[in-house]
Write a protein that holds these residues in place. Structure first.
Motif, PDB file in Angstrom:
ATOM      1  N   SER A  10       1.024  -1.194  -0.087  1.00  0.00           N
ATOM      2  CA  SER A  10       0.079   0.042  -0.003  1.00  0.00           C
ATOM      3  C   SER A  10       0.875   1.268  -0.067  1.00  0.00           C
ATOM      4  CB  SER A  10      -0.882   0.037   1.217  1.00  0.00           C
ATOM      5  OG  SER A  10      -1.932  -1.063   1.101  1.00  0.00           O
ATOM      6  N   ALA A  11       1.957   1.343   0.615  1.00  0.00           N
ATOM      7  CA  ALA A  11       2.752   2.422   0.820  1.00  0.00           C
ATOM      8  C   ALA A  11       3.583   2.604  -0.398  1.00  0.00           C
ATOM      9  CB  ALA A  11       3.793   2.378   2.137  1.00  0.00           C
ATOM     10  N   ALA A  12       3.992   1.756  -0.980  1.00  0.00           N
ATOM     11  CA  ALA A  12       4.690   1.694  -2.456  1.00  0.00           C
ATOM     12  C   ALA A  12       3.881   2.217  -3.365  1.00  0.00           C
ATOM     13  CB  ALA A  12       5.352   0.271  -2.768  1.00  0.00           C
ATOM     14  N   VAL A  13       2.690   1.754  -3.294  1.00  0.00           N
ATOM     15  CA  VAL A  13       1.652   2.263  -4.496  1.00  0.00           C
ATOM     16  C   VAL A  13       1.359   3.820  -4.367  1.00  0.00           C
ATOM     17  CG1 VAL A  13      -0.775   2.343  -5.088  1.00  0.00           C
ATOM     18  CG2 VAL A  13       0.630  -0.091  -4.939  1.00  0.00           C
ATOM     19  N   ARG A  14       1.004   4.071  -3.020  1.00  0.00           N
ATOM     20  CA  ARG A  14       0.678   5.506  -2.692  1.00  0.00           C
ATOM     21  C   ARG A  14       1.990   6.318  -3.212  1.00  0.00           C
ATOM     22  NH1 ARG A  14      -2.081   8.220   2.576  1.00  0.00           N
ATOM     23  NH2 ARG A  14      -1.555  10.367   1.924  1.00  0.00           N
ATOM     24  N   ASP A  15       3.156   5.827  -2.849  1.00  0.00           N
ATOM     25  CA  ASP A  15       4.539   6.965  -3.318  1.00  0.00           C
ATOM     26  C   ASP A  15       4.376   6.790  -4.727  1.00  0.00           C
ATOM     27  OD1 ASP A  15       7.209   7.804  -2.676  1.00  0.00           O
ATOM     28  OD2 ASP A  15       7.727   5.942  -4.139  1.00  0.00           O
ATOM     29  N   ILE A  16       4.392   5.852  -5.573  1.00  0.00           N
ATOM     30  CA  ILE A  16       4.360   5.812  -7.171  1.00  0.00           C
ATOM     31  C   ILE A  16       3.182   6.767  -7.632  1.00  0.00           C
ATOM     32  CG2 ILE A  16       3.281   4.388  -8.906  1.00  0.00           C
ATOM     33  CD1 ILE A  16       4.609   1.964  -7.620  1.00  0.00           C
ATOM     34  N   LEU A  17       1.860   6.839  -6.868  1.00  0.00           N
ATOM     35  CA  LEU A  17       0.999   7.709  -7.442  1.00  0.00           C
ATOM     36  C   LEU A  17       1.295   9.249  -7.086  1.00  0.00           C
ATOM     37  CD1 LEU A  17      -2.250   5.651  -6.472  1.00  0.00           C
ATOM     38  CD2 LEU A  17      -1.046   5.944  -8.880  1.00  0.00           C
ATOM     39  N   GLU A  18       1.689   9.478  -5.998  1.00  0.00           N
ATOM     40  CA  GLU A  18       2.069  10.847  -5.458  1.00  0.00           C
ATOM     41  C   GLU A  18       3.256  11.327  -6.268  1.00  0.00           C
ATOM     42  OE1 GLU A  18       0.467  11.115  -0.937  1.00  0.00           O
ATOM     43  OE2 GLU A  18       2.670  10.239  -1.001  1.00  0.00           O
ATOM     44  N   ARG A  19       4.284  10.360  -6.618  1.00  0.00           N
ATOM     45  CA  ARG A  19       5.481  11.055  -7.524  1.00  0.00           C
ATOM     46  C   ARG A  19       4.826  11.523  -8.770  1.00  0.00           C
ATOM     47  NH1 ARG A  19      10.564   8.248  -7.477  1.00  0.00           N
ATOM     48  NH2 ARG A  19      10.812   7.284  -5.175  1.00  0.00           N
ATOM     49  N   GLU A  20       3.660  11.026  -9.389  1.00  0.00           N
ATOM     50  CA  GLU A  20       3.018  11.888 -10.183  1.00  0.00           C
ATOM     51  C   GLU A  20       2.052  12.934 -10.159  1.00  0.00           C
ATOM     52  OE1 GLU A  20       1.640   8.977 -13.422  1.00  0.00           O
ATOM     53  OE2 GLU A  20       2.844   7.423 -12.874  1.00  0.00           O
ATOM     54  N   GLY A  21       1.968  13.536  -8.645  1.00  0.00           N
ATOM     55  CA  GLY A  21       1.188  14.544  -8.612  1.00  0.00           C
ATOM     56  C   GLY A  21      -0.293  14.187  -8.081  1.00  0.00           C
ATOM     57  N   ILE A  22      -0.575  13.100  -7.958  1.00  0.00           N
ATOM     58  CA  ILE A  22      -1.700  12.671  -7.292  1.00  0.00           C
ATOM     59  C   ILE A  22      -1.770  12.856  -5.811  1.00  0.00           C
ATOM     60  CG2 ILE A  22      -3.477  10.795  -7.083  1.00  0.00           C
ATOM     61  CD1 ILE A  22      -2.425   9.471  -9.683  1.00  0.00           C
ATOM     62  N   ALA A  23      -2.926  13.522  -5.624  1.00  0.00           N
ATOM     63  CA  ALA A  23      -3.205  13.854  -4.062  1.00  0.00           C
ATOM     64  C   ALA A  23      -3.880  12.679  -3.487  1.00  0.00           C
ATOM     65  CB  ALA A  23      -3.682  15.230  -3.688  1.00  0.00           C
ATOM     66  N   ILE A  24      -3.274  12.270  -2.455  1.00  0.00           N
ATOM     67  CA  ILE A  24      -4.116  11.115  -1.570  1.00  0.00           C
ATOM     68  C   ILE A  24      -4.485  11.609  -0.375  1.00  0.00           C
ATOM     69  CG2 ILE A  24      -3.827   8.951  -0.834  1.00  0.00           C
ATOM     70  CD1 ILE A  24      -3.292   9.029  -3.822  1.00  0.00           C
ATOM     71  N   ARG A  25      -5.928  11.448  -0.036  1.00  0.00           N
ATOM     72  CA  ARG A  25      -6.448  11.691   1.364  1.00  0.00           C
ATOM     73  C   ARG A  25      -6.954  10.548   1.896  1.00  0.00           C
ATOM     74  NH1 ARG A  25      -7.780  17.306   1.907  1.00  0.00           N
ATOM     75  NH2 ARG A  25      -8.032  16.771   4.176  1.00  0.00           N
ATOM     76  N   THR A  26      -6.110  10.030   2.916  1.00  0.00           N
ATOM     77  CA  THR A  26      -6.708   8.890   3.559  1.00  0.00           C
ATOM     78  C   THR A  26      -7.460   9.070   4.789  1.00  0.00           C
ATOM     79  OG1 THR A  26      -4.415   8.240   4.401  1.00  0.00           O
ATOM     80  CG2 THR A  26      -5.207   7.050   2.397  1.00  0.00           C
ATOM     81  N   GLY A  27      -8.102   8.414   5.558  1.00  0.00           N
ATOM     82  CA  GLY A  27      -8.552   8.475   6.744  1.00  0.00           C
ATOM     83  C   GLY A  27      -9.911   9.440   6.520  1.00  0.00           C
ATOM     84  N   ALA A  28     -10.604   9.261   5.378  1.00  0.00           N
ATOM     85  CA  ALA A  28     -11.700  10.417   5.259  1.00  0.00           C
ATOM     86  C   ALA A  28     -12.921   9.707   5.843  1.00  0.00           C
ATOM     87  CB  ALA A  28     -11.813  10.620   3.581  1.00  0.00           C
ATOM     88  N   GLN A  29     -13.238   9.951   7.245  1.00  0.00           N
ATOM     89  CA  GLN A  29     -14.163   9.427   7.786  1.00  0.00           C
ATOM     90  C   GLN A  29     -15.591  10.029   7.581  1.00  0.00           C
ATOM     91  OE1 GLN A  29     -13.714   6.565   9.755  1.00  0.00           O
ATOM     92  NE2 GLN A  29     -11.915   6.306   8.902  1.00  0.00           N
ATOM     93  N   CYS A  30     -15.710  11.195   7.101  1.00  0.00           N
ATOM     94  CA  CYS A  30     -17.039  11.750   6.983  1.00  0.00           C
ATOM     95  C   CYS A  30     -17.077  12.421   5.503  1.00  0.00           C
ATOM     96  CB  CYS A  30     -17.240  12.798   8.101  1.00  0.00           C
ATOM     97  SG  CYS A  30     -18.808  13.450   8.066  1.00  0.00           S
ATOM     98  N   ILE A  31     -17.228  11.443   4.679  1.00  0.00           N
ATOM     99  CA  ILE A  31     -17.384  11.598   3.295  1.00  0.00           C
ATOM    100  C   ILE A  31     -18.837  12.289   3.158  1.00  0.00           C
ATOM    101  CG2 ILE A  31     -17.212  10.938   0.757  1.00  0.00           C
ATOM    102  CD1 ILE A  31     -15.265   8.919   1.945  1.00  0.00           C
ATOM    103  N   ARG A  32     -18.766  13.503   2.543  1.00  0.00           N
ATOM    104  CA  ARG A  32     -20.117  14.000   2.075  1.00  0.00           C
ATOM    105  C   ARG A  32     -19.911  14.972   0.759  1.00  0.00           C
ATOM    106  NH1 ARG A  32     -17.323  16.432   5.956  1.00  0.00           N
ATOM    107  NH2 ARG A  32     -16.945  18.634   6.380  1.00  0.00           N
ATOM    108  N   PHE A  33     -21.070  15.165   0.079  1.00  0.00           N
ATOM    109  CA  PHE A  33     -21.033  16.076  -1.206  1.00  0.00           C
ATOM    110  C   PHE A  33     -21.841  17.338  -1.119  1.00  0.00           C
ATOM    111  CE2 PHE A  33     -20.290  11.657  -1.780  1.00  0.00           C
ATOM    112  CZ  PHE A  33     -18.938  11.626  -2.601  1.00  0.00           C
ATOM    113  N   VAL A  34     -21.361  18.405  -1.653  1.00  0.00           N
ATOM    114  CA  VAL A  34     -22.273  19.718  -1.821  1.00  0.00           C
ATOM    115  C   VAL A  34     -21.812  20.188  -3.138  1.00  0.00           C
ATOM    116  CG1 VAL A  34     -22.437  20.153   0.688  1.00  0.00           C
ATOM    117  CG2 VAL A  34     -20.374  21.067  -0.399  1.00  0.00           C
ATOM    118  N   ARG A  35     -22.597  20.981  -3.649  1.00  0.00           N
ATOM    119  CA  ARG A  35     -22.373  21.828  -4.872  1.00  0.00           C
ATOM    120  C   ARG A  35     -21.561  23.033  -4.531  1.00  0.00           C
ATOM    121  NH1 ARG A  35     -24.674  20.621  -9.730  1.00  0.00           N
ATOM    122  NH2 ARG A  35     -26.635  19.220  -9.823  1.00  0.00           N
ATOM    123  N   SER A  36     -20.290  23.291  -5.213  1.00  0.00           N
ATOM    124  CA  SER A  36     -19.502  24.155  -4.914  1.00  0.00           C
ATOM    125  C   SER A  36     -19.253  25.175  -6.090  1.00  0.00           C
ATOM    126  CB  SER A  36     -18.220  23.780  -4.298  1.00  0.00           C
ATOM    127  OG  SER A  36     -17.019  24.545  -3.988  1.00  0.00           O
TER     128      SER A  36
END
Length: 458
Positions: free
Chosen positions: A213-239
């Protein structure tokens, strides 16, 4: 008037057409019913179109790195319409090939429509009743829409609607840090989108070991992908002109805004509109059809194959279901679902190829373990290609020398892991691999080395 058949196959995914071909070859009168697209998820919205897009994304990524290889490429631009046209050609050609096969199959009646059981021996398709002595359900699955607050108030994409995008999203927010979500995340980052992955759990691809998991995260972040883990309260609104996603993580902004949302949070079986109750077919709490080792349901003569039986969620497990059913019913060869070894791949770049147990699963068995690892920076083939991210890991039983599992995260990992899988199926010790001579220069040639360097697990 009722039409009678020896066997009826419901669903033209990976298992259904191949089984129909085997059944008709024995002289049986067979009907195959498909309510939508021939080929199922793999051909239409899964493996084939997505991997075609992954190939385009890889080409763009490699072109941007051209200078590293001494290749002058100039400015790199994405013609997204051509990317999608190429993807469509791959899937539509495959669908047409399958349709031609079914329509020309001797002994098969190919019916388009939605089948629902009327009894254990009868189904209805439109106004017509069909009966058979055997039924084979290959109805697949679909994306789950999670019950997040506000999800009904905003536009969102799933793995199907992603196939019909006409423009590259400005900022794609992927909700779900598992296999489907991560493939789309990297793909669209390479097409030029800003990408953020939002995962409720503490890490990506939670079924994998923490080091993977850590190595995959590093691979993606190297390409500029933002990773937000521990998102315990996911919700959606128009912005404004986009969509706000509340994540409520311990670190970072409590809300992020994007132009597009991809929900990649799991799948469910297509079993809720088949009239299964009228046939007395049992399902579990999640709607998966209950089957035995031969993939037969609790109703004799009715079998369930592919994603709808909960015994696998891949094209290769669906096709293997066909092989198991055909072996037992037609070849007098007893085969069981439990005989197969878990194997799959994650098609980010570099890919992850997996076979057997993870290290975490192996430790839970209580066995004495041998574990070997090797970074891809020490694999000659990877260095020559300039693709050295990732690592290999192999696990064996210290007492019996049985191979328990392997993970190859790196260039060619999805192919190289197959050689380990074959030795596992043969029931041979890991020394079979350490004594083998492999071709140089390949990724596979280092597999004997990593097995030879295993050490006792601490």
């Amino acid at each position: 008037m009722m039409r009678r058949f020896d066997a009826i196959v419901i669903g033209a995914g990976q298992a259904g057409p191949s089984l129909a071909a085997r059944l008709t070859a024995t002289g049986r009168k067979v009907a195959l019913i498909e309510r939508k697209h021939v080929g199922g998820t793999c051909v239409n919205t899964g493996c084939m179109p997505t991997k075609a897009m992954v190939a385009s994304a890889y080409a763009a990524h490699l072109a941007r790195r051209g200078a590293e290889y001494g290749v002058v490429t100039g400015d790199i631009a994405i013609d997204f319409a051509r990317v999608m046209a190429r993807k469509d050609k791959v899937r539509f050609d495959a669908r047409k090939s399958n349709e031609d096969w079914l329509e020309g199959m001797e002994g098969l009646t190919f019916i388009r429509g939605h089948a629902r059981f009327e009894s254990p021996t009868e189904i209805r398709v439109g106004d017509e009743i069909l009966s058979a002595r055997q039924f084979f359900l290959n109805v697949g699955g679909r994306a789950v829409t999670p019950d997040f607050p506000g999800v009904a108030d905003v536009p969102y994409l799933d793995n199907v609607s992603m196939m019909d995008l006409t423009e590259v999203p400005e900022h794609l927010i992927v909700v779900g840090g598992s296999y489907i979500g991560l493939e789309f995340a990297q793909m669209f980052r390479r097409f030029g989108s800003r990408v953020t992955v939002v995962e409720k759990g503490p890490r990506l691809i939670a079924r994998e070991d923490e080091d993977i998991s850590a190595a995959v995260r590093d691979i993606l972040e190297r390409e500029g992908i933002a990773i937000r883990t521990g998102a315990q309260c996911i919700r959606f609104v128009r912005s404004g002109g986009g969509i706000g996603v509340g994540v409520d993580c311990a670190e970072g902004a409590p809300e992020i805004a994007g132009s597009h949302i991809l929900l990649a949070t799991g799948r469910r079986p297509n079993t809720d509109d088949l009239g299964l109750d009228r046939a007395g077919i049992a399902v579990d709490q999640r709607g998966y059809i209950t089957v035995d080792e031969r993939l037969e349901t609790n109703v004799p003569g009715i079998f369930a194959l592919g994603d709808c039986n909960g015994r696998g969620a891949f094209t290769h497990t669906s096709y293997n279901d066909f092989e198991i059913v055909a072996a037992n019913l037609l070849d007098n060869e007893p085969r069981r679902v439990s005989d197969r070894i878990q194997t799959y791949a994650l098609y980010i770049d570099p890919p992850l190829g997996r076979a057997g147990m993870s290290e975490t699963e192996a430790r839970r068995t209580g066995r004495k373990l041998l574990i070997g690892t090797r970074p891809m920076t020490r694999v000659g083939r990877a260095k020559e290609k300039g693709e050295t991210l990732g690592f290999m890991k192999v696990i064996a039983d210290a007492d019996t020398q049985e191979i328990l599992g392997a993970a190859i995260l790196g260039t060619g990992g999805d192919e190289a892991v197959q050689s380990i899988l074959d030795v596992m199926y043969a029931g041979r010790p890991y020394t079979t691999i350490t004594h083998a001579m492999h071709i140089h220069p390949t990724v596979s040639e280092l597999i004997p080395t990593v097995f030879g360097e295993m050490r006792p697990a601490e």
